[in-house]
Scaffold this motif. Sequence first.
Motif, PDB file in Angstrom:
ATOM      1  N   MET A   1     -34.599 -24.305 -88.437  1.00 50.60           N
ATOM      2  CA  MET A   1     -35.714 -23.351 -88.501  1.00 50.60           C
ATOM      3  C   MET A   1     -36.212 -23.053 -87.091  1.00 50.60           C
ATOM      4  SD  MET A   1     -39.491 -23.876 -90.122  1.00 50.60           S
ATOM      5  CE  MET A   1     -39.860 -25.051 -88.824  1.00 50.60           C
ATOM      6  N   GLN A   2     -36.495 -21.798 -86.846  1.00 57.73           N
ATOM      7  CA  GLN A   2     -37.042 -21.419 -85.553  1.00 57.73           C
ATOM      8  C   GLN A   2     -38.553 -21.548 -85.592  1.00 57.73           C
ATOM      9  OE1 GLN A   2     -35.667 -17.584 -84.299  1.00 57.73           O
ATOM     10  NE2 GLN A   2     -33.768 -17.797 -85.428  1.00 57.73           N
ATOM     11  N   GLU A   3     -39.095 -22.250 -84.624  1.00 56.75           N
ATOM     12  CA  GLU A   3     -40.544 -22.417 -84.560  1.00 56.75           C
ATOM     13  C   GLU A   3     -41.092 -21.537 -83.437  1.00 56.75           C
ATOM     14  OE1 GLU A   3     -41.704 -24.021 -86.921  1.00 56.75           O
ATOM     15  OE2 GLU A   3     -40.048 -25.266 -87.559  1.00 56.75           O
ATOM     16  N   ALA A   4     -42.416 -21.639 -83.196  1.00 55.60           N
ATOM     17  CA  ALA A   4     -43.004 -20.939 -82.047  1.00 55.60           C
ATOM     18  C   ALA A   4     -42.326 -21.452 -80.791  1.00 55.60           C
ATOM     19  CB  ALA A   4     -44.507 -21.191 -82.005  1.00 55.60           C
ATOM     20  N   ARG A   5     -41.811 -20.551 -79.974  1.00 52.13           N
ATOM     21  CA  ARG A   5     -40.927 -20.942 -78.886  1.00 52.13           C
ATOM     22  C   ARG A   5     -41.624 -20.859 -77.540  1.00 52.13           C
ATOM     23  NH1 ARG A   5     -38.613 -17.416 -82.085  1.00 52.13           N
ATOM     24  NH2 ARG A   5     -38.789 -15.721 -80.579  1.00 52.13           N
ATOM     25  N   ALA A   6     -40.856 -21.180 -76.524  1.00 52.34           N
ATOM     26  CA  ALA A   6     -41.392 -21.062 -75.166  1.00 52.34           C
ATOM     27  C   ALA A   6     -41.738 -19.615 -74.875  1.00 52.34           C
ATOM     28  CB  ALA A   6     -40.359 -21.572 -74.160  1.00 52.34           C
ATOM     29  N   ASN A   7     -42.657 -19.422 -73.948  1.00 48.36           N
ATOM     30  CA  ASN A   7     -43.157 -18.091 -73.627  1.00 48.36           C
ATOM     31  C   ASN A   7     -42.020 -17.213 -73.099  1.00 48.36           C
ATOM     32  OD1 ASN A   7     -45.103 -16.195 -73.445  1.00 48.36           O
ATOM     33  ND2 ASN A   7     -46.073 -17.004 -71.603  1.00 48.36           N
ATOM     34  N   PRO A   8     -41.654 -16.110 -73.814  1.00 50.02           N
ATOM     35  CA  PRO A   8     -40.552 -15.272 -73.357  1.00 50.02           C
ATOM     36  C   PRO A   8     -40.973 -14.384 -72.191  1.00 50.02           C
ATOM     37  CG  PRO A   8     -41.515 -14.348 -75.339  1.00 50.02           C
ATOM     38  CD  PRO A   8     -42.217 -15.634 -75.079  1.00 50.02           C
ATOM     39  N   ASN A   9     -40.008 -13.792 -71.552  1.00 45.29           N
ATOM     40  CA  ASN A   9     -40.321 -12.898 -70.432  1.00 45.29           C
ATOM     41  C   ASN A   9     -41.051 -11.662 -70.921  1.00 45.29           C
ATOM     42  OD1 ASN A   9     -39.010 -14.568 -68.634  1.00 45.29           O
ATOM     43  ND2 ASN A   9     -37.014 -13.590 -68.963  1.00 45.29           N
ATOM     44  N   GLY A  10     -41.955 -11.201 -70.083  1.00 51.40           N
ATOM     45  CA  GLY A  10     -42.628  -9.949 -70.406  1.00 51.40           C
ATOM     46  C   GLY A  10     -43.946 -10.102 -71.102  1.00 51.40           C
ATOM     47  N   LEU A  11     -44.359 -11.296 -71.496  1.00 49.09           N
ATOM     48  CA  LEU A  11     -45.652 -11.454 -72.161  1.00 49.09           C
ATOM     49  C   LEU A  11     -46.758 -11.362 -71.120  1.00 49.09           C
ATOM     50  CD1 LEU A  11     -45.066 -14.319 -74.732  1.00 49.09           C
ATOM     51  CD2 LEU A  11     -45.032 -11.854 -75.104  1.00 49.09           C
ATOM     52  N   PRO A  12     -47.907 -10.818 -71.506  1.00 48.59           N
ATOM     53  CA  PRO A  12     -49.001 -10.706 -70.550  1.00 48.59           C
ATOM     54  C   PRO A  12     -49.489 -12.075 -70.138  1.00 48.59           C
ATOM     55  CG  PRO A  12     -49.731 -10.169 -72.778  1.00 48.59           C
ATOM     56  CD  PRO A  12     -48.258 -10.302 -72.830  1.00 48.59           C
ATOM     57  N   PRO A  13     -49.825 -12.272 -68.859  1.00 50.13           N
ATOM     58  CA  PRO A  13     -50.238 -13.586 -68.374  1.00 50.13           C
ATOM     59  C   PRO A  13     -51.387 -14.172 -69.146  1.00 50.13           C
ATOM     60  CG  PRO A  13     -49.855 -12.100 -66.530  1.00 50.13           C
ATOM     61  CD  PRO A  13     -49.760 -11.272 -67.769  1.00 50.13           C
TER      62      PRO A  13
ATOM     63  N   LYS B   1     -38.793 -22.956 -94.262  1.00 48.78           N
ATOM     64  CA  LYS B   1     -39.461 -24.254 -94.089  1.00 48.78           C
ATOM     65  C   LYS B   1     -40.880 -24.067 -93.568  1.00 48.78           C
ATOM     66  CE  LYS B   1     -39.119 -28.705 -91.698  1.00 48.78           C
ATOM     67  NZ  LYS B   1     -38.344 -29.517 -90.720  1.00 48.78           N
ATOM     68  N   ALA B   2     -41.040 -23.199 -92.583  1.00 51.65           N
ATOM     69  CA  ALA B   2     -42.375 -22.944 -92.041  1.00 51.65           C
ATOM     70  C   ALA B   2     -43.303 -22.405 -93.122  1.00 51.65           C
ATOM     71  CB  ALA B   2     -42.283 -21.947 -90.880  1.00 51.65           C
ATOM     72  N   THR B   3     -42.791 -21.536 -93.966  1.00 50.29           N
ATOM     73  CA  THR B   3     -43.603 -20.956 -95.037  1.00 50.29           C
ATOM     74  C   THR B   3     -44.054 -22.027 -96.016  1.00 50.29           C
ATOM     75  OG1 THR B   3     -42.396 -18.864 -94.830  1.00 50.29           O
ATOM     76  CG2 THR B   3     -43.660 -19.207 -96.846  1.00 50.29           C
ATOM     77  N   ILE B   4     -43.149 -22.919 -96.386  1.00 47.62           N
ATOM     78  CA  ILE B   4     -43.496 -23.993 -97.332  1.00 47.62           C
ATOM     79  C   ILE B   4     -44.536 -24.934 -96.723  1.00 47.62           C
ATOM     80  CG2 ILE B   4     -42.610 -26.029 -98.532  1.00 47.62           C
ATOM     81  CD1 ILE B   4     -39.956 -24.474 -98.854  1.00 47.62           C
ATOM     82  N   LEU B   5     -44.358 -25.284 -95.458  1.00 43.62           N
ATOM     83  CA  LEU B   5     -45.301 -26.195 -94.802  1.00 43.62           C
ATOM     84  C   LEU B   5     -46.692 -25.572 -94.707  1.00 43.62           C
ATOM     85  CD1 LEU B   5     -43.036 -27.565 -91.922  1.00 43.62           C
ATOM     86  CD2 LEU B   5     -43.659 -28.717 -94.065  1.00 43.62           C
ATOM     87  N   GLY B   6     -46.753 -24.294 -94.321  1.00 45.39           N
ATOM     88  CA  GLY B   6     -48.043 -23.612 -94.277  1.00 45.39           C
ATOM     89  C   GLY B   6     -48.669 -23.490 -95.655  1.00 45.39           C
ATOM     90  N   CYS B   7     -47.843 -23.260 -96.654  1.00 37.70           N
ATOM     91  CA  CYS B   7     -48.326 -23.155 -98.032  1.00 37.70           C
ATOM     92  C   CYS B   7     -48.983 -24.458 -98.491  1.00 37.70           C
ATOM     93  CB  CYS B   7     -47.160 -22.789 -98.942  1.00 37.70           C
ATOM     94  SG  CYS B   7     -47.582 -22.650-100.699  1.00 37.70           S
ATOM     95  N   LEU B   8     -48.359 -25.590 -98.199  1.00 37.21           N
ATOM     96  CA  LEU B   8     -48.883 -26.885 -98.642  1.00 37.21           C
ATOM     97  C   LEU B   8     -50.242 -27.199 -98.018  1.00 37.21           C
ATOM     98  CD1 LEU B   8     -45.612 -29.033 -98.607  1.00 37.21           C
ATOM     99  CD2 LEU B   8     -46.939 -28.349-100.619  1.00 37.21           C
ATOM    100  N   VAL B   9     -50.388 -26.908 -96.727  1.00 37.88           N
ATOM    101  CA  VAL B   9     -51.663 -27.178 -96.060  1.00 37.88           C
ATOM    102  C   VAL B   9     -52.782 -26.332 -96.661  1.00 37.88           C
ATOM    103  CG1 VAL B   9     -52.912 -26.907 -93.876  1.00 37.88           C
ATOM    104  CG2 VAL B   9     -50.663 -27.986 -93.902  1.00 37.88           C
ATOM    105  N   ASN B  10     -52.511 -25.062 -96.903  1.00 33.87           N
ATOM    106  CA  ASN B  10     -53.529 -24.186 -97.480  1.00 33.87           C
ATOM    107  C   ASN B  10     -53.782 -24.500 -98.949  1.00 33.87           C
ATOM    108  OD1 ASN B  10     -54.414 -21.972 -95.442  1.00 33.87           O
ATOM    109  ND2 ASN B  10     -52.220 -22.218 -95.092  1.00 33.87           N
ATOM    110  N   MET B  11     -52.802 -25.007 -99.613  1.00 29.61           N
ATOM    111  CA  MET B  11     -52.952 -25.400-101.013  1.00 29.61           C
ATOM    112  C   MET B  11     -53.945 -26.553-101.153  1.00 29.61           C
ATOM    113  SD  MET B  11     -49.864 -26.460-103.584  1.00 29.61           S
ATOM    114  CE  MET B  11     -50.167 -26.997-105.267  1.00 29.61           C
ATOM    115  N   VAL B  12     -53.813 -27.570-100.304  1.00 27.39           N
ATOM    116  CA  VAL B  12     -54.664 -28.749-100.462  1.00 27.39           C
ATOM    117  C   VAL B  12     -56.104 -28.463-100.050  1.00 27.39           C
ATOM    118  CG1 VAL B  12     -54.172 -29.782 -98.180  1.00 27.39           C
ATOM    119  CG2 VAL B  12     -54.802 -31.245-100.104  1.00 27.39           C
ATOM    120  N   HIS B  13     -56.312 -27.753 -98.932  1.00 26.73           N
ATOM    121  CA  HIS B  13     -57.701 -27.545 -98.510  1.00 26.73           C
ATOM    122  C   HIS B  13     -58.428 -26.590 -99.454  1.00 26.73           C
ATOM    123  CE1 HIS B  13     -58.299 -23.504 -96.818  1.00 26.73           C
ATOM    124  NE2 HIS B  13     -57.097 -23.553 -96.316  1.00 26.73           N
TER     125      HIS B  13
END
Length: 443
Positions: A1-13, A253-265
């Motif tokens: 699964m791809q997660e939030a990655r390192a800052n790519p080129n071109g993003l504003p400082p 996988k990311a969707t399921i993990l986010g779903c579980l956290v929001n489900m419990v709270h």
Amino acid sequence: MQEARANPNGLPPSAGDAGKTTPAYRRLVVASGLGSAIEHYDFFIYAFTAPIVFDHFFFPKMDSVASMLAVYATFALGFIARPLGGMVFGHYGDRLGRKAMLMMTFLLMGVSSFFIGCLPSYDTIGLWAPVGLIILRFLQGFAFGGEYMNAVSLTMENAPSGRRGFFASWVNASGPIGIIVASGLIALLGAVYSKEIFAAWVWRVPFLLSFVLVLVGTWLRYNVDESMLFKAVKDETKKQRAPLLEVIATYKKATILGCLVNMVHSAFQYMSTVFVLGYAIRQLGMAPSSITSGTMIANIVEMCLVPVIAAYSDRLGRRPFIIAGIVLAAIWYPFFFQIVLLKDPLLLVCGLVVSIGFIHALMFGPEAAFTAELFPTKVRVSGSSLAKQFGIILGGGLAPFAGTALMGGGQDFHLVVIYFEVIAVLAFIGVLIAPENAKRALG
């Protein structure tokens, strides 16, 4: 699964810089926060009014348990509509931008709430009354589903990287403001007017006030800037015809993990407030003001704690706080229902403060950043909206209905407690295996 990655080129400082915030960004945080507060107000005036009035106003031909189940089914319908709203507004939020979607969701939510306040009763127009309620409730949920992660993404993507959790949490922290206003107004009107007068027409007042709030919120959101990270990847997002399909294919996988956290709270929150409100009034004969006042105080505490917890999550990580909240919720839950059975208003207020003000805040504070950080910018709103809204359906949306169905007309909470504990165990496992993205640059 791809997660939030390192800052790519071109993003504003400034999108990855831990420096100071600008006045324009502070205006954006205020606009996102106040918009979230007003939408929570719209959503929760329904939650607080429905168990008190709607059973005999819209479903008078049913017995007491069946009518309450019908009320909670319409309550759940708003949650069922949330993923659809999240998919639609998430799709266009990822393709066209976050700001325009926030304008649309806000108007739709406010107008739907206003027209709920205008609906005639079943005795006046028959079946068209509950049908109208169902349609407007669906539109409320549809708008709310598209609102949240667009607001979180817009706020977080412009935040300094070392303070993402803190600034994203203001969307969550502002939600209790809406709940405070809604519960305080319902409590005030309930104290000033008799139950008969409240049920006859006074319940409409909070819904009708939505029209004024819509005008204020629309002006606020019109004057904010688009996400800097979104602008940086705008050309890439335009090439995506369906961001949601990429989420389903690549970020399951990311969707399921986010779903579980929001489900419990959300299960913990709505079972502790909406379900307890209906049960305490109908089964235990308690005054509505004791529950709504307790909810208001609890949300004041949570409103103050959420940014503090989120700020520490920027330093220590999101997972430790969410795990602590899940464990404490699972331990506390059986004791909370014993407090409810005592029918002591002061103890119930204290129980609500512990439940919502402290335990729920531990999960809710880091949740906004935790969910959004699971996905990259090009699909962030689509992915996080899907995870968020399905989690809230399975948790908060079904909780009052499930609690009423499990208890019937009795006073045995064991099945209700077991129901929540199963959700807590699943979420606990999910957070244990989830990545910690607090220190990673957004991609």
